[in-house]
Enzyme design. Structure first.
Site, short mmCIF file in Angstrom:
data_model
loop_
_atom_site.label_atom_id
_atom_site.label_comp_id
_atom_site.label_asym_id
_atom_site.label_seq_id
_atom_site.Cartn_x
_atom_site.Cartn_y
_atom_site.Cartn_z
N GLU A 132 -4.20 -7.50 5.27
CA GLU A 132 -3.37 -6.35 5.67
C GLU A 132 -2.43 -6.78 6.79
O GLU A 132 -2.83 -7.50 7.70
CB GLU A 132 -4.25 -5.20 6.14
CG GLU A 132 -3.48 -3.97 6.56
CD GLU A 132 -4.39 -2.81 6.93
OE1 GLU A 132 -5.61 -3.00 6.97
OE2 GLU A 132 -3.87 -1.71 7.17
N ARG A 179 -13.55 -5.71 3.84
CA ARG A 179 -12.45 -5.58 4.79
C ARG A 179 -12.84 -5.79 6.25
O ARG A 179 -12.07 -5.49 7.16
CB ARG A 179 -11.80 -4.21 4.64
CG ARG A 179 -11.03 -4.15 3.37
CD ARG A 179 -10.10 -2.99 3.17
NE ARG A 179 -9.48 -2.35 4.26
CZ ARG A 179 -8.41 -2.76 4.92
NH1 ARG A 179 -7.88 -3.95 4.63
NH2 ARG A 179 -7.87 -2.04 5.89
N HIS A 209 -9.39 6.65 2.63
CA HIS A 209 -9.76 6.87 4.05
C HIS A 209 -10.97 7.78 4.21
O HIS A 209 -10.95 8.74 4.98
CB HIS A 209 -8.56 7.42 4.83
CG HIS A 209 -8.47 6.86 6.22
ND1 HIS A 209 -8.93 7.51 7.31
CD2 HIS A 209 -7.99 5.68 6.66
CE1 HIS A 209 -8.72 6.79 8.40
NE2 HIS A 209 -8.15 5.67 8.03
N TYR A 220 -3.30 11.54 6.25
CA TYR A 220 -3.53 10.19 6.78
C TYR A 220 -2.49 9.22 6.23
O TYR A 220 -2.13 9.27 5.05
CB TYR A 220 -4.93 9.67 6.39
CG TYR A 220 -4.94 8.18 6.52
CD1 TYR A 220 -4.79 7.36 5.39
CD2 TYR A 220 -4.94 7.59 7.78
CE1 TYR A 220 -4.69 5.99 5.53
CE2 TYR A 220 -4.83 6.23 7.91
CZ TYR A 220 -4.70 5.42 6.79
OH TYR A 220 -4.58 4.08 6.93
N GLU A 229 -13.55 -1.86 6.91
CA GLU A 229 -12.88 -1.93 8.21
C GLU A 229 -13.70 -1.26 9.31
O GLU A 229 -13.57 -1.62 10.47
CB GLU A 229 -11.49 -1.31 8.14
CG GLU A 229 -11.47 0.16 7.93
CD GLU A 229 -10.05 0.70 7.86
OE1 GLU A 229 -9.26 0.20 7.04
OE2 GLU A 229 -9.74 1.62 8.63
N GLU A 240 -9.26 1.97 -1.49
CA GLU A 240 -9.97 1.63 -0.25
C GLU A 240 -10.72 2.82 0.33
O GLU A 240 -10.23 3.94 0.31
CB GLU A 240 -8.96 1.13 0.76
CG GLU A 240 -9.51 0.81 2.12
CD GLU A 240 -8.43 0.40 3.10
OE1 GLU A 240 -7.33 0.03 2.66
OE2 GLU A 240 -8.67 0.49 4.31
N ASP A 249 -5.34 3.75 0.20
CA ASP A 249 -6.45 3.98 1.12
C ASP A 249 -6.84 5.46 1.07
O ASP A 249 -6.06 6.32 1.45
CB ASP A 249 -6.01 3.61 2.55
CG ASP A 249 -7.18 3.54 3.52
OD1 ASP A 249 -6.99 3.00 4.62
OD2 ASP A 249 -8.29 4.00 3.16
N TRP A 263 -12.14 11.87 8.77
CA TRP A 263 -10.68 11.66 8.89
C TRP A 263 -10.32 10.36 8.22
O TRP A 263 -11.08 9.38 8.26
CB TRP A 263 -10.27 11.57 10.35
CG TRP A 263 -8.83 11.17 10.46
CD1 TRP A 263 -7.73 11.93 10.20
CD2 TRP A 263 -8.34 9.88 10.83
NE1 TRP A 263 -6.60 11.21 10.38
CE2 TRP A 263 -6.91 9.95 10.76
CE3 TRP A 263 -8.94 8.67 11.19
CZ2 TRP A 263 -6.10 8.84 11.06
CZ3 TRP A 263 -8.12 7.57 11.48
CH2 TRP A 263 -6.73 7.70 11.41
N ARG A 278 0.85 -1.18 0.00
CA ARG A 278 0.00 0.00 0.00
C ARG A 278 0.89 1.23 0.00
O ARG A 278 1.90 1.25 0.71
CB ARG A 278 -0.88 -0.02 1.26
CG ARG A 278 -1.89 1.08 1.35
CD ARG A 278 -2.65 1.10 2.64
NE ARG A 278 -2.07 2.06 3.58
CZ ARG A 278 -2.73 2.52 4.64
NH1 ARG A 278 -3.96 2.09 4.92
NH2 ARG A 278 -2.16 3.40 5.44
O1 LIG Z 1 -6.57 0.58 6.27
C1 LIG Z 1 -6.03 0.87 7.33
O2 LIG Z 1 -5.17 0.18 7.91
C2 LIG Z 1 -6.40 2.18 7.98
O3 LIG Z 1 -7.66 2.59 7.60
C3 LIG Z 1 -6.16 2.13 9.46
O4 LIG Z 1 -4.89 2.64 9.67
C4 LIG Z 1 -7.14 2.90 10.32
O5 LIG Z 1 -6.95 4.28 10.12
C5 LIG Z 1 -6.90 2.53 11.76
O6 LIG Z 1 -7.00 1.15 11.90
C6 LIG Z 1 -7.91 3.23 12.66
O7 LIG Z 1 -7.70 2.86 14.00
MG LIG Z 2 -8.23 1.72 5.80
#
Ligand SMILES: O=C(O)[C@@H](O)[C@@H](O)[C@H](O)[C@H](O)CO
Ligand SMILES: [Mg+2]
Length: 403
Positions: free
Chosen positions: A340, A284, A213, A159, A263, A237, A211, A403, A147
């Site tokens: 991941e 995810r 995000h 991020y 996630e 993602e 990502d 975020w 990634r």
């Molecule tokens: O794909 C990922 O790993 C992210 O989205 C994470 O770093 C996420 O920000 C954190 O798990 C949040 O606690």
């Molecule tokens: Mg993520």
């Protein structure tokens, strides 16, 4: 066999983790991850006050009945706190069942469906050259999937980018939430340059992931997906906040860049439409946040009907207990995509001794009966809980953003 006792262990070897330990009257015990980044004590309290009293005396082999009891019995169904608590119980019970059967968890699930679990690493840098170098470093280590996240000129605190060169990215910070500023315009102009540079430097012969995000609107995500098509991403993602599953229809209409989501989702109901309408390519959802092995299997089975593959979340705020359980799930699940894998720090690995291993871009959960991860309670006690929060993001005009 009966559940004799259960305890919640909160420890902070570099970051906070919550672990549930269930002990049976025959001496077997199992552990489950209950970590919810930034809201850890909510899950710890849910377990201590509302779950553990209901577990004592039950037969730990009745995993499904206990799952249904905790899910339906709560009345207030779903949500990250509830489903992380249920996940911890579920994972601990699968750990106990596999130990009682004297077999690694993946065997109990149905045996291995592949020789190893392909994992993706997190390459990040403060600028394009540094990110390109970090991608190369992971390819050197044998990763088949990487990634890439980079700092964006003119945008502070992006991020996915660690604060120090080459450091691992840890989003949670001690004390109250940090505030970062976001610029979609700068990001959309910048992203194609990053992936062009990565592909020019390292070629097309590896899986490249990114990502977003949760930061774009659907039409912006459609534009980004189209702009990245020449660089053949394995997935883009979380392009938009996922609550409105329908918004993925618009993205799908405009781009062939594969989409990964989940996630932040914690039940099959949250992703049912995304899967059934084939609006995504990878789901995810994770062992720790989506109700444990029991529920994650249901999500994966639904996904398998619609060509959707798994891509479980595996950031450092999911503990080694979750990683261990996830690798057993990944080895078994027929519609596996990728896992991941962010390496935990040495202190964390010491608190959570584990059987899983990495070799040449793949991981294996090991052959230890159970999920193969333990907790050193004495060492865990040396790292007291330290409040930490995920950041918030604002636009330049102060508008609170995702975020
Ligand atoms: O794909 C990922 O790993 C992210 O989205 C994470 O770093 C996420 O920000 C954190 O798990 C949040 O606690
Ligand atoms: Mg993520």
């Amino acid at each position: 066999m009966k559940i004799q006792s259960a305890s919640v262990i909160v420890t902070s070897p570099g970051r906070n983790f919550v672990t549930l330990k269930i002990v049976t009257d025959e001496g077997l015990y199992g552990i489950g991850d209950a970590t919810l980044n930034g809201r850890e004590l909510a899950v710890a309290a849910y377990l201590n006050e509302h779950v553990i009293p209901c577990l004592i005396g039950r037969d730990p082999h009745q995993i499904e009945d206990i799952w249904q009891y905790l899910y339906k019995g709560a009345y207030w169904r779903r949500g990250p706190v509830t489903m992380s608590a249920i996940a911890a119980v579920d994972t601990a019970l699968w750990d106990i069942k596999a130990k009682a059967a004297n077999m690694p968890l993946y065997q109990l699930l149905g045996g291995k469906s592949r020789t190893g679990v392909m994992v993706y690493a997190h390459a990040n840098g403060r600028d394009v050259p540094e990110t390109v170098d970090r991608v190369g470093a992971y390819l050197e280590k044998g990763y088949k999937a990487v990634r890439a996240q980079s700092g964006i000129p003119g945008v502070a605190g992006v991020y996915g980018v660690a604060k120090g060169k080459g450091a691992f990215y840890e989003p949670a910070t001690r004390g109250l939430p940090e505030e970062s500023v976001w610029s979609t315009e700068a990001y959309l102009d910048f992203a194609p340059q990053l992936f062009e540079a990565v592909r020019v430097a390292h070629g097309m012969n590896f899986h490249l992931l990114h990502d977003v995000h949760h930061r774009l609107t659907p039409i912006e995500a459609a534009r980004l997906g189209k702009s990245l098509e020449p660089y053949r991403l394995f997935w883009m993602e979380d392009p938009v906040p996922v609550e409105n599953q329908e918004s993925f229809r618009l993205i799908r209409q405009h781009t062939t860049t594969p989409l990964a989501v989940g996630e932040v989702l914690n039940s099959i109901w949250d992703c049912k439409d995304l899967i059934e309408e084939q609006l995504i390519d990878y789901i995810r959802t994770s062992v720790v946040h989506a109700g444990g092995i029991t529920h994650l299997r249901r999500i994966a089975d639904l996904a398998s009907l619609y060509h959707v593959r798994t891509g479980c979340h595996g950031a450092t705020d999911l503990s080694p207990v979750c990683m261990g359980a996830a690798l057993h799930f990944d080895l078994w699940v027929p519609n596996f995509g990728v896992q991941e894998h962010m390496e935990h720090n040495p202190e964390t690995d010491a608190v959570f001794p584990h059987a899983y291993s990495f070799k040449d871009g793949y991981m294996h959960p090991g052959e230890t009966p159970g999920h193969g991860v333990d907790i050193d309670e004495e060492l865990a006690a040396k790292y007291p809980y330290n409040p930490a929060y995920l950041p918030v993001a604002r636009l330049a005009d102060g508008t609170l953003w995702s975020w």
